[in-house]
Design an enzyme around this catalytic site. Structure first.
Site, PDB file in Angstrom:
ATOM      1  N   CYS A   1     -30.437   0.441  13.927  1.00  0.00           N
ATOM      2  CA  CYS A   1     -31.142   1.535  14.602  1.00  0.00           C
ATOM      3  C   CYS A   1     -32.648   1.258  14.668  1.00  0.00           C
ATOM      4  CB  CYS A   1     -30.840   2.836  13.850  1.00  0.00           C
ATOM      5  SG  CYS A   1     -31.875   4.234  14.293  1.00  0.00           S
TER       6      CYS A   1
ATOM      7  N   CYS B   1     -34.875   4.027  13.361  1.00  0.00           N
ATOM      8  CA  CYS B   1     -34.748   4.082  11.900  1.00  0.00           C
ATOM      9  C   CYS B   1     -35.689   3.066  11.248  1.00  0.00           C
ATOM     10  CB  CYS B   1     -33.317   3.787  11.463  1.00  0.00           C
ATOM     11  SG  CYS B   1     -32.099   4.968  12.044  1.00  0.00           S
TER      12      CYS B   1
END
Length: 103
Positions: A31, A34
Site C-alpha cells: 500500500c 501506507c
C-alpha cells in the site's frame, strides 16, 4: 514511545488491555499511502509518550482487520480502555493525528 508491531497473538495484551490510549495503524506492505503514513506515525510516536503506537499488517492479521471493519488502508484506530474511541481512513497529517488523539 517506540512503535510496536501487533498481531492476532499480542493484540489483546498490547492494545485492548493497555492502560494508555493506543493508536493502531492498519497497513499493508503493498500500500503506497501506507508507506507514506508510516514515517508520520513513527515521528509522532517519538514525540508523544502518553499514547502507545502500533502497526498491524492487514495481510498477516486479516481476522482483526475484518473484526474492526477495516475496508481501506491505511486505517488508524484509537483504542481507549479496550474500545475504539476514534478512527481515520486514508493518509493523515501529523496535525490530524494529534487531533484524533486529542493532543
Amino acid at each position: 514511545m517506540a512503535l510496536i508491531e501487533v498481531t492476532e497473538q499480542n493484540f489483546e495484551q498490547e492494545v485492548l488491555k493497555s492502560d494508555i490510549p493506543v493508536l493502531v495503524d492498519f497497513w499493508a506492505t503493498w500500500c503506497g499511502p501506507c508507506r507514506m503514513q508510516a514515517p508520520i506515525v513513527d515521528e509522532l510516536s517519538g514525540e508523544v509518550s502518553s499514547v502507545k503506537f502500533a502497526k498491524l499488517d492487514v495481510d498477516a492479521n486479516g481476522r482483526l482487520a475484518q473484526q474492526y471493519g477495516v475496508m481501506n488502508i491505511p486505517t488508524l484506530l484509537v483504542f481507549k480502555e479496550g474500545k475504539v474511541a476514534g478512527s481515520a481512513v486514508g493518509l493523515q497529517s501529523k496535525e490530524s493525528l494529534r487531533e484524533l488523539l486529542g493532543l
